[in-house]
Scaffold this active site. Structure first.
Site: not given
Length: 676
Positions: A175, A234
């Site tokens: 990430d 996201d």
């Protein structure tokens, strides 16, 4: 029964992390960039040759207590029990919150002993014993992305990569939080090299998933670094989020291929925020885009419908085609999308995708999607699992937010299949209870052969009356011709307002002695005629309402969460007692039945959002925009908007995000009125 946990050493298959290398620029390279420019070993090029398929817990659990060892191992069990492993799913991936908030005295990551009492290595052993693979998560920063902030890998890449490999990890999601402003390419190349070194030491190949959200255009540089890269921020479990991500990922087709995939984020199928029709679109379009298929719902709670979508092998075969081509846009006019994917066997997968809120006729041809000229083609419907012949037309009436996914090939055995037909209705009828509403159905032969002994039927809910007003049968429907049938549909008096499904079905034969059927759903809306005079729209029933956050509110602003959580409508310091409180993007639809003449309101961004918020208001009469404001901001006073809606059956109040994003877009229709 589950296998007991074991700490015994596992035999490891020798392999090398697949990475092909890409130069990062023309300037003198750093040490990490110089490493990147080296050629990858030939034997390392076999990782993720098709898009990874598996599961990730984040969308369904986040950091909740249900995310633990028992859940992860239970997912592995369900992969076997529900046929998902057989369908191609391999990876069971842990997301954030699996570790303790601090490293140990030796700088090593420590699994949370409450969530994972036997440790990650034991979970990997369990998953591997099922013939599956285990994935893990960390961030290319000092901490991960959760609010707790678990240890990230920045400055610890070599040790963390070695630890993952020793545990038996097969997949790393890396990430982008708390990265301290370090160069993105540098950070991701450093971990790539650490994974390569760990692979050399342990023989454990690890698929590398780059998750920097598309901020640094990884499609332009990451094919030499990882096997997949996120192209967007996201996903959320709602139609607007899925649609936005789809549109951002579609143009990136030239960058995808075996071992290097565009990743538009995980699947939301089964999480409950969309309809099954929308979830089939989600799964269809991700497959046409050759996207990784990572299940994001809790399989322990999955419905048969959810499992039916996720385990559709015909659709999965499109995603997993070894040629590795991402589908490309053939056309997209008016929200009617045709996306075609070249397949290794020479066929084309074709998605007819309807972005709009009403059924749409969407059509293309075999030649338009890249197939050679042929007398006829075999067309396989990948959701109905049926084969047809077509003279070249690829056409369907697609429901709102739906996708028809077919595979078309110039197959010389086409004549063994019945002709493809397009079954459609001219409208989604608006029904006043107790009064007949008109609907017209069509059955059109798209095949090279005629449809014989054709019949069509229309049925409604229990108690509804449906009558054919013209012939519902034909001895034959030749190629390119249509059987048209008019119907009268009546809902019983007292039927509540809302949406009701009618089933339209046709049955027909073919020269190949094969009987075929085709079924589609037509949505009828039971409506109430508007009252005479002038009424506040907040006092009237609407046909439908969609909203960016939370529900549309009557006579208050939008509170973004539960119904009734808004405040008094306030724009430019003026408080309004009546109106609608929305959040962009929003749409509220009213039935006006050709009896109304005017819609009016004072509109603007609610004062409660301070200096934030940019929106645009629109009024639509049937399919025509009849008024709009342009972009409004919180700094502006309420603006009047009005429109002549004479003769319209339906009026829609639409709010867009002003062309930027949906941050703080609280949009008020103050004193909104309808005159009839």
């Amino acid at each position: 029964m589950r296998h007991p946990h074991t700490r015994t050493s596992r035999r490891r298959v020798v392999g090398v992390l697949a990475v092909s290398l890409l130069a990062l620029g023309t300037a003198a390279p750093s040490v990490a960039v110089a490493r990147e420019q080296r050629s990858a070993p030939t034997e390392a090029r076999g990782l993720a040759l098709t898009p990874p398929m598996g599961f990730n817990n984040w969308n369904s659990t986040h950091c909740g207590p249900e995310f633990n060892e028992s859940m992860v191992e239970g997912i592995a069990d369900l992969f076997i029990e529900k046929g998902l492993k057989d369908a191609g799913y391999q990876y069971v991936n842990l997301d954030d919150c699996w570790a303790l908030p601090a490293r140990d005295a030796n700088g090593r990551l420590v699994p949370d002993p409450v969530r994972f009492p036997h440790g990650i290595e034991a979970v990997a052993d369990y998953v591997h014993a099922k013939g599956l693979k285990l994935g893990i998560y960390t961030s290319a920063g000092t901490k991960t992305c959760s609010s707790t902030g678990f240890p990230g890998a920045l400055g610890h890449e070599e040790n963390d990569a070695r630890q993952f490999a020793e545990w038996g990890i097969d997949y790393l999601k890396y990430d982008n939080c708390n990265n301290q402003g370090a160069d993105a390419r540098q950070r991701y190349v450093t971990m790539r090299d650490a994974l390569r070194d760990a692979t050399g030491r342990t023989g454990r190949p690890i698929v590398y998933s780059i998750c920097e959200w598309g901020d640094n255009k990884p499609w332009e540089w990451a094919s030499g670094v990882g096997q997949l890269w996120r192209t967007t921020h996201d996903i959320q479990d709602k139609w607007s989020s899925m649609l936005s991500i789809l549109k951002k990922n579609l143009p990136l087709a030239p960058y995808a291929g075996p071992g290097h995939w565009n990743d538009p984020d995980m699947l939301e199928v089964g999480n409950g925020g969309m309809t099954d029709t929308e979830y089939r679109t989600h799964f269809s379009m991700w497959s046409v885009m050759a996207a990784p298929l990572l299940i994001g719902s809790d399989l322990r709670k999955a419905s048969p419908a959810t499992l039916g979508i996720l385990a559709n092998k015909d659709v999965i075969a499109v995603d997993q085609d070894p040629l590795g081509k991402q589908g490309t846009v053939v056309s997209s006019e008016g929200g009617r999308w045709v996306v075609a994917k070249q397949m290794k066997d020479g066929s084309r997968a074709v998605a007819l995708f309807n972005e709009t809120d009403t059924p749409q006729h969407i059509a293309t041809t075999a030649r338009a999607v890249g197939l050679p000229q042929a007398p006829a083609y075999t067309l396989r419907d990948l959701w109905q699992h049926r084969n047809y012949n077509t003279a070249g037309a690829v056409s369907a009436t697609v429901p709102a937010h739906g996708t028809v996914l077919v595979r078309v090939s110039p197959d010389r055995h086409w004549s063994k299949n019945p002709p493809a037909v397009e079954l459609a209705a001219d409208s989604a009828p608006l029904v006043v209870a107790g009064r007949p509403a008109a609907l017209t159905s069509t059955v059109t032969d798209l095949g090279r052969t005629s449809a014989h002994d054709v019949s069509v039927s229309l049925t409604g809910p229990e108690g509804w009356t449906v009558r054919a007003r013209s012939a519902p049968r034909a001895h034959a429907v030749p190629t390119g011709t249509t059987l048209t049938t008019r119907w009268a549909v009546t809902a019983p008096k007292g039927t509540p307002t809302g949406s009701y499904d009618l089933t339209l079905r046709t049955s027909y034969g073919s020269p190949a002695k094969v009987r075929a059927t085709n079924t589609t759903t037509v949505t009828a809306s039971v409506v109430v005629p508007p009252p005479a005079g002038t009424s506040y729209l907040g006092d009237l029933p609407w046909m439908s309402a969609t909203n960016g956050y939370g529900p549309v509110e009557r006579d208050t602003s939008n509170g973004e969460s539960a119904a009734g959580d808004g405040r008094p409508i306030t724009v430019g310091g003026v408080v309004y007692a009546k109106g609608l409180g929305t959040h962009a993007p929003s749409e509220v639809t009213y039935y006006t039945g050709k009896a109304c003449t005017k819609v009016s309101a004072d509109v603007g961004v609610d004062d409660e959002k301070g200096a934030k918020g940019t929106v645009s208001f629109e009024i639509w009469a049937d399919g025509t925009k009849v008024a709009s404001t342009g972009v409004l901001t919180n700094a502006m006073a309420a603006q009047p908007i009005s429109a002549d809606v004479t003769g319209a059956q339906v009026v829609r109040l639409v709010v867009t995000n002003g062309g930027d994003n949906t941050d703080s877009d609280h949009a008020d229709w103050a004193d909104a009125r309808l005159t009839c």
